[in-house]
Design a protein around this motif. Sequence first.
Motif, PDB file in Angstrom:
ATOM      1  N   ASP A 224       5.048  -2.488  -0.207  1.00 61.96           N
ATOM      2  CA  ASP A 224       5.496  -1.174   0.279  1.00 61.96           C
ATOM      3  C   ASP A 224       6.759  -1.319   1.122  1.00 61.96           C
ATOM      4  O   ASP A 224       7.719  -0.543   0.979  1.00 61.96           O
ATOM      5  CB  ASP A 224       4.413  -0.525   1.157  1.00 61.96           C
ATOM      6  CG  ASP A 224       3.220  -0.082   0.338  1.00 61.96           C
ATOM      7  OD1 ASP A 224       3.333  -0.116  -0.909  1.00 61.96           O
ATOM      8  OD2 ASP A 224       2.189   0.286   0.927  1.00 61.96           O
ATOM      9  N   HIS A 227       9.750  -1.995  -0.934  1.00 61.71           N
ATOM     10  CA  HIS A 227      10.125  -0.781  -1.647  1.00 61.71           C
ATOM     11  C   HIS A 227      10.853   0.186  -0.700  1.00 61.71           C
ATOM     12  O   HIS A 227      11.912   0.741  -1.042  1.00 61.71           O
ATOM     13  CB  HIS A 227       8.864  -0.119  -2.204  1.00 61.71           C
ATOM     14  CG  HIS A 227       9.128   1.171  -2.901  1.00 61.71           C
ATOM     15  ND1 HIS A 227       9.653   1.218  -4.176  1.00 61.71           N
ATOM     16  CD2 HIS A 227       8.979   2.449  -2.494  1.00 61.71           C
ATOM     17  CE1 HIS A 227       9.804   2.474  -4.518  1.00 61.71           C
ATOM     18  NE2 HIS A 227       9.401   3.251  -3.516  1.00 61.71           N
ATOM     19  N   GLU A 228      10.300   0.354   0.510  1.00 61.92           N
ATOM     20  CA  GLU A 228      10.908   1.290   1.470  1.00 61.92           C
ATOM     21  C   GLU A 228      12.264   0.805   1.946  1.00 61.92           C
ATOM     22  O   GLU A 228      13.132   1.605   2.267  1.00 61.92           O
ATOM     23  CB  GLU A 228       9.972   1.463   2.682  1.00 61.92           C
ATOM     24  CG  GLU A 228       8.697   2.197   2.358  1.00 61.92           C
ATOM     25  CD  GLU A 228       8.932   3.665   1.997  1.00 61.92           C
ATOM     26  OE1 GLU A 228       9.831   4.288   2.603  1.00 61.92           O
ATOM     27  OE2 GLU A 228       8.229   4.172   1.104  1.00 61.92           O
ATOM     28  N   ARG A 230      14.344  -0.963   0.143  1.00 61.78           N
ATOM     29  CA  ARG A 230      15.322  -0.940  -0.945  1.00 61.78           C
ATOM     30  C   ARG A 230      16.108   0.378  -0.945  1.00 61.78           C
ATOM     31  O   ARG A 230      17.322   0.377  -1.147  1.00 61.78           O
ATOM     32  CB  ARG A 230      14.609  -1.113  -2.280  1.00 61.78           C
ATOM     33  CG  ARG A 230      15.469  -1.825  -3.292  1.00 61.78           C
ATOM     34  CD  ARG A 230      14.730  -2.160  -4.509  1.00 61.78           C
ATOM     35  NE  ARG A 230      13.970  -1.012  -5.000  1.00 61.78           N
ATOM     36  CZ  ARG A 230      13.014  -1.100  -5.917  1.00 61.78           C
ATOM     37  NH1 ARG A 230      12.685  -2.261  -6.395  1.00 61.78           N
ATOM     38  NH2 ARG A 230      12.371  -0.039  -6.334  1.00 61.78           N
TER      39      ARG A 230
END
Length: 441
Positions: A224, A227-228, A230
Amino acid sequence: MRSIRRQLLVWLLGGVLVSTLIAGAMMFIKVREETGELFDDQLRLIATSLPTRIVVQHQAEEEDDELNDDISVQIWDLDGKLVYSANAGPGLPKPAFRKEGHHSVSSASGRWQVFTEIRRGHLIQVARASRDRDRLAMKLALRSLLPFMVLIPLLGLFILLVVSRGLRPLAQLARAVGRQSPSALKPLPLAHVPPEIRPVVLALNDLLARLEQAMSAQRSFVADAAHELRTPLTALKLQLQLAERAGDDVQRAEAFARLGQRLDRASHLVRQLLTLARHEPQMGLPQRAPVDLVALAGQVIADYDDLAREQGIDLGLNAGDDIGLEPGNGDSLAILLDNLVRNALAHTPAGGRVDVVLARDGGHAALRVIDTGPGIPPAARLRVFDRFYRCGDRGNTGSGLGLAIVKSIADAHGARVTLADNPGAASGLMVSVRFGAGTGG
Ligand SMILES: Nc1ncnc2c1ncn2[C@@H]1O[C@H](COP(=O)(O)OP(=O)(O)OP(=O)(O)O)[C@@H](O)[C@H]1O
Ligand SMILES: [Mg+2]
């Protein structure tokens, strides 16, 4: 720690050896007693069967030959004069006259078993050294112990064999643990596990399950977080390209300003991630001390005073006189309140109010942050504590970690966080943190 195998071997063999020696000693005592009785009978028999001839005429003739060398015979007249003697060693003491029957006497050469009888005006004394009885008893006792002595080494081998077999499940357990892969922890098999080792396997399985849970939580957290991170990084790159392509100084300045904002958001996200990682439930609290909640709230409010004024929001503190001290970690509690006040200020429109209220509620301290913003719809109230969750799309620039951090810190303090409508206004949110009401510690 000494090996179980060696301990069992030493203690079991030691036990067998000591028992054998005790049995030997008991046997010696018993045999000695019975041999003594046997010798007594023998002495009496010899005394009574002495031919009258010897007693009266003091002549031994060939009957002497029938006497066992170990047995001494003496005949005294009642004046105390020795009239006949056979096999009597120098150590045999003179008899006590008037004392007939069995008795044992001591002399310089040791103890003697003696039988005396008065017959036809003579005292007959038949004696045997007690040493003979002891020797015989010892010989018999040793002879009966001999088979056990031979058996002890065999018993040692047998014990080694049995212990090795008994410990085999432990070796199997070690192999099963060794085969576990850290990326996929599986429960250890319980089939064919002896009851003694079952609790260990159950405890290990419980630990493995919790480890697997923690590791999968870590994996999803890292995924997570990556992802955050990126998204803001892609945006940063885009902003940088825009700045490079800017036609004039004004465009460039605008692009750099936006770049700066994106950078602030990215570094805020990293800071929130770090804070959350430091307050993982497994980490516990770094330090506990009595915390003055009123002073702590005053400090956080002072930090946001300027921002609130800038936004036209009335930010205030309302604390009762009986708040006292709350055990916990001051730095963590400051982070908790900081996140709540920042949320409230971020969602309250100009002209609104944000109140931090400290009160005693059912004997426990309660901290409330009440704003006059739009509030959180009841349906979303459970989810806002999830990591990276942000409500709606009202140009939300947060990282979605604030309330997850608040929950972690509250849990570590045994406090409960609840969300409700602002009771004193048409709209708004009230976040309550009640100490001493949760399950954490
Ligand atoms: N006082 C509030 N009023 C209205 N909505 C709120 C309030 N506090 C939180 N929220 C909503 O809950 C969501 C989650 O809040 P949270 O603090 O966890 O994340 P965030 O504020 O978006 O990010 P961060 O706090 O990490 O910067 C927010 O996105 C926001 O929509
Ligand atoms: Mg927030």
